[in-house]
Motif scaffolding. Structure first.
Motif, PDB file in Angstrom:
ATOM      1  N   LEU A  44      64.911   4.982 -83.479  1.00 32.82           N
ATOM      2  CA  LEU A  44      64.234   4.252 -81.727  1.00 32.82           C
ATOM      3  C   LEU A  44      65.359   4.728 -80.769  1.00 32.82           C
ATOM      4  N   GLY A  45      66.411   5.260 -81.415  1.00 30.37           N
ATOM      5  CA  GLY A  45      67.292   5.943 -80.460  1.00 30.37           C
ATOM      6  C   GLY A  45      67.165   7.165 -80.236  1.00 30.37           C
ATOM      7  N   VAL A  46      66.490   7.500 -81.010  1.00 34.54           N
ATOM      8  CA  VAL A  46      65.993   9.672 -80.353  1.00 34.54           C
ATOM      9  C   VAL A  46      64.032   8.599 -79.834  1.00 34.54           C
ATOM     10  N   TYR A  47      64.115   7.705 -80.169  1.00 38.24           N
ATOM     11  CA  TYR A  47      62.600   7.513 -79.255  1.00 38.24           C
ATOM     12  C   TYR A  47      62.352   7.313 -78.013  1.00 38.24           C
ATOM     13  N   PHE A  48      64.054   6.553 -77.893  1.00 34.88           N
ATOM     14  CA  PHE A  48      64.474   6.098 -76.262  1.00 34.88           C
ATOM     15  C   PHE A  48      65.018   7.543 -75.982  1.00 34.88           C
ATOM     16  N   CYS A  49      65.554   8.137 -76.269  1.00 30.34           N
ATOM     17  CA  CYS A  49      66.186   9.974 -75.665  1.00 30.34           C
ATOM     18  C   CYS A  49      64.843  10.373 -75.404  1.00 30.34           C
ATOM     19  N   ILE A  50      63.959  10.918 -75.974  1.00 27.56           N
ATOM     20  CA  ILE A  50      62.828  11.231 -75.771  1.00 27.56           C
ATOM     21  C   ILE A  50      62.000  10.278 -74.733  1.00 27.56           C
ATOM     22  N   ILE A  51      61.417   9.667 -75.169  1.00 28.04           N
ATOM     23  CA  ILE A  51      61.180   8.599 -73.556  1.00 28.04           C
ATOM     24  C   ILE A  51      61.897   9.096 -72.574  1.00 28.04           C
ATOM     25  N   SER A  52      63.480   8.922 -72.121  1.00 30.58           N
ATOM     26  CA  SER A  52      64.317   9.394 -70.832  1.00 30.58           C
ATOM     27  C   SER A  52      63.637  10.551 -70.522  1.00 30.58           C
ATOM     28  N   CYS A  53      64.103  11.774 -71.398  1.00 33.65           N
ATOM     29  CA  CYS A  53      63.691  13.103 -70.943  1.00 33.65           C
ATOM     30  C   CYS A  53      61.978  12.817 -70.593  1.00 33.65           C
ATOM     31  N   ALA A  54      61.625  12.705 -70.999  1.00 32.40           N
ATOM     32  CA  ALA A  54      59.925  12.653 -70.158  1.00 32.40           C
ATOM     33  C   ALA A  54      59.939  12.086 -69.062  1.00 32.40           C
ATOM     34  N   ALA A  74      58.977  12.028 -63.265  1.00 30.95           N
ATOM     35  CA  ALA A  74      59.866  11.818 -62.108  1.00 30.95           C
ATOM     36  C   ALA A  74      59.811  13.291 -61.140  1.00 30.95           C
ATOM     37  N   GLU A  75      60.071  14.459 -61.951  1.00 26.33           N
ATOM     38  CA  GLU A  75      60.958  15.427 -61.260  1.00 26.33           C
ATOM     39  C   GLU A  75      59.618  16.005 -60.645  1.00 26.33           C
ATOM     40  N   THR A  76      58.419  16.174 -61.919  1.00 31.22           N
ATOM     41  CA  THR A  76      57.323  17.416 -60.819  1.00 31.22           C
ATOM     42  C   THR A  76      56.051  16.258 -60.543  1.00 31.22           C
ATOM     43  N   ALA A  77      56.563  15.022 -60.682  1.00 33.54           N
ATOM     44  CA  ALA A  77      55.378  13.744 -60.402  1.00 33.54           C
ATOM     45  C   ALA A  77      53.859  14.628 -60.641  1.00 33.54           C
ATOM     46  N   ASN A  78      53.451  15.249 -61.641  1.00 31.93           N
ATOM     47  CA  ASN A  78      52.427  15.850 -62.203  1.00 31.93           C
ATOM     48  C   ASN A  78      50.910  14.035 -63.253  1.00 31.93           C
ATOM     49  N   GLY A  79      50.667  14.125 -62.974  1.00 33.45           N
ATOM     50  CA  GLY A  79      49.423  13.585 -63.157  1.00 33.45           C
ATOM     51  C   GLY A  79      49.878  12.958 -65.067  1.00 33.45           C
ATOM     52  N   CYS A  80      48.995  14.481 -65.530  1.00 33.38           N
ATOM     53  CA  CYS A  80      49.423  14.221 -66.674  1.00 33.38           C
ATOM     54  C   CYS A  80      50.632  13.428 -67.919  1.00 33.38           C
ATOM     55  N   CYS A  81      52.227  14.431 -66.866  1.00 31.58           N
ATOM     56  CA  CYS A  81      53.163  14.000 -67.338  1.00 31.58           C
ATOM     57  C   CYS A  81      53.210  12.784 -67.529  1.00 31.58           C
ATOM     58  N   LEU A  82      52.925  11.947 -65.985  1.00 30.32           N
ATOM     59  CA  LEU A  82      53.075  10.319 -65.918  1.00 30.32           C
ATOM     60  C   LEU A  82      52.076   9.702 -67.394  1.00 30.32           C
ATOM     61  N   SER A  83      51.478  10.216 -67.043  1.00 31.93           N
ATOM     62  CA  SER A  83      50.418   9.221 -68.023  1.00 31.93           C
ATOM     63  C   SER A  83      50.429   9.276 -69.588  1.00 31.93           C
ATOM     64  N   SER A  84      51.248  10.372 -69.878  1.00 31.88           N
ATOM     65  CA  SER A  84      51.481  10.315 -70.985  1.00 31.88           C
ATOM     66  C   SER A  84      53.584   9.383 -70.997  1.00 31.88           C
ATOM     67  N   TYR A  85      53.718   9.342 -70.045  1.00 31.53           N
ATOM     68  CA  TYR A  85      55.103   9.160 -70.147  1.00 31.53           C
ATOM     69  C   TYR A  85      55.235   7.277 -70.148  1.00 31.53           C
ATOM     70  N   ILE A  86      53.636   7.599 -69.315  1.00 33.03           N
ATOM     71  CA  ILE A  86      53.407   5.668 -69.676  1.00 33.03           C
ATOM     72  C   ILE A  86      53.254   4.624 -71.145  1.00 33.03           C
ATOM     73  N   VAL A  87      52.123   5.698 -71.429  1.00 35.61           N
ATOM     74  CA  VAL A  87      51.571   5.093 -72.705  1.00 35.61           C
ATOM     75  C   VAL A  87      52.263   5.601 -73.947  1.00 35.61           C
ATOM     76  N   PHE A  88      53.854   6.227 -73.879  1.00 41.47           N
ATOM     77  CA  PHE A  88      55.045   5.853 -74.301  1.00 41.47           C
ATOM     78  C   PHE A  88      55.900   5.039 -73.686  1.00 41.47           C
ATOM     79  N   VAL A  89      55.930   4.526 -73.448  1.00 44.95           N
ATOM     80  CA  VAL A  89      57.142   3.465 -73.275  1.00 44.95           C
ATOM     81  C   VAL A  89      56.200   2.004 -73.231  1.00 44.95           C
ATOM     82  N   LEU A  90      54.473   1.904 -72.704  1.00 48.92           N
ATOM     83  CA  LEU A  90      53.623   1.336 -73.476  1.00 48.92           C
ATOM     84  C   LEU A  90      53.805   0.638 -75.447  1.00 48.92           C
ATOM     85  N   LEU A  91      53.954   1.977 -75.529  1.00 47.95           N
ATOM     86  CA  LEU A  91      54.152   1.500 -77.167  1.00 47.95           C
ATOM     87  C   LEU A  91      55.330   1.132 -77.721  1.00 47.95           C
ATOM     88  N   LEU A  92      55.985   1.759 -76.726  1.00 48.19           N
ATOM     89  CA  LEU A  92      57.540   0.831 -77.401  1.00 48.19           C
ATOM     90  C   LEU A  92      57.536  -0.808 -76.720  1.00 48.19           C
TER      91      LEU A  92
END
Length: 215
Positions: free
Chosen positions: A64-74, A79-97
């Motif tokens: 869980l700690g590693v998964y939290f860190c991966i989500i934080s990096c993603a 946030a830096e790139t504001a790319n739609g694909c990256c943001l969608s993947s990030y939303i899916v990861f957080v929703l699963l958590l």
């Protein structure tokens, strides 16, 4: 104006995402400490005997700690790139958590014998954590509320940032003032006048060479 809104959303998403990253680093360090203590106690990652039980609680916290860190990096990359694909993947990861946390919380709150759903922990760390949570219930409750609120807010900010879209460049101040690159060329075209031929050198020379008739 849209550029300012995008910058604010990126900053807020990074700030909220840092809470998730701090939680992940704390769980990872705590898991490594427990793993070190367990290794010193048994001199191996396995207990003696063929039917030994894995220290599932330590590995679960570490995962869980590693998964939290991966989500934080993603989240920081998104946030830096504001790319739609990256943001969608990030939303899916957080929703699963969040869904996993909701399922565990519902099992603990609704099931009176929820401890039987988990295997036996040979390290005893699970019982120590349970006693710590019971003795420090208010503190643990506020920490859990902060983490869950950060996760929900990160999803909301990521959706807003995705709707705003990425930054398109530094050659204009606002998206409303954007002018296509080909339009200035059309505006700067020279408009030919029918009187331009009057300035022709050959005509000018002919004008000066005209002699008036003598009276």
């Amino acid at each position: 104006m849209l550029r300012f809104v995008r910058s604010c959303l990126q900053f807020l998403l990074k700030l909220v995402n840092s809470v998730i990253g701090l939680m992940g680093m704390g769980m990872t360090l705590y898991s490594l400490w427990m793993l070190r203590v367990w290794y010193k106690q048994v001199h191996s990652f396995w207990t003696s005997g063929p039917d030994s039980t894995l220290p599932w609680f330590i590995y679960t916290c570490l995962g869980l700690g590693v998964y939290f860190c991966i989500i934080s990096c993603a989240g920081h990359i998104s946030a830096e790139t504001a790319n739609g694909c990256c943001l969608s993947s990030y939303i899916v990861f957080v929703l699963l958590l969040v869904m996993m946390e909701a399922a565990i919380s519902a099992d603990v709150l609704l099931n009176k014998v929820w401890e039987k759903d988990f295997p036996e922990d040979p390290t005893g760390r699970f019982d120590e954590l349970k006693k710590f949570v019971i003795s420090n219930y208010e503190l643990c409750k506020w920490i859990a509320l902060v983490v869950v609120s950060a996760q929900a807010l990160s999803i909301f900010l990521a959706i807003l940032l995705k709707s705003v879209g990425p930054y398109r460049g530094n050659y204009y101040d606002s998206d409303d003032d954007y002018i296509p690159a080909r339009l200035p060329l059309l505006r700067n075209q020279v408009k030919h006048s029918p009187y331009i031929c009057a300035a022709h050198p050959s005509l000018k020379n002919d004008y000066w060479n005209v002699r008036l008739p003598k009276s």
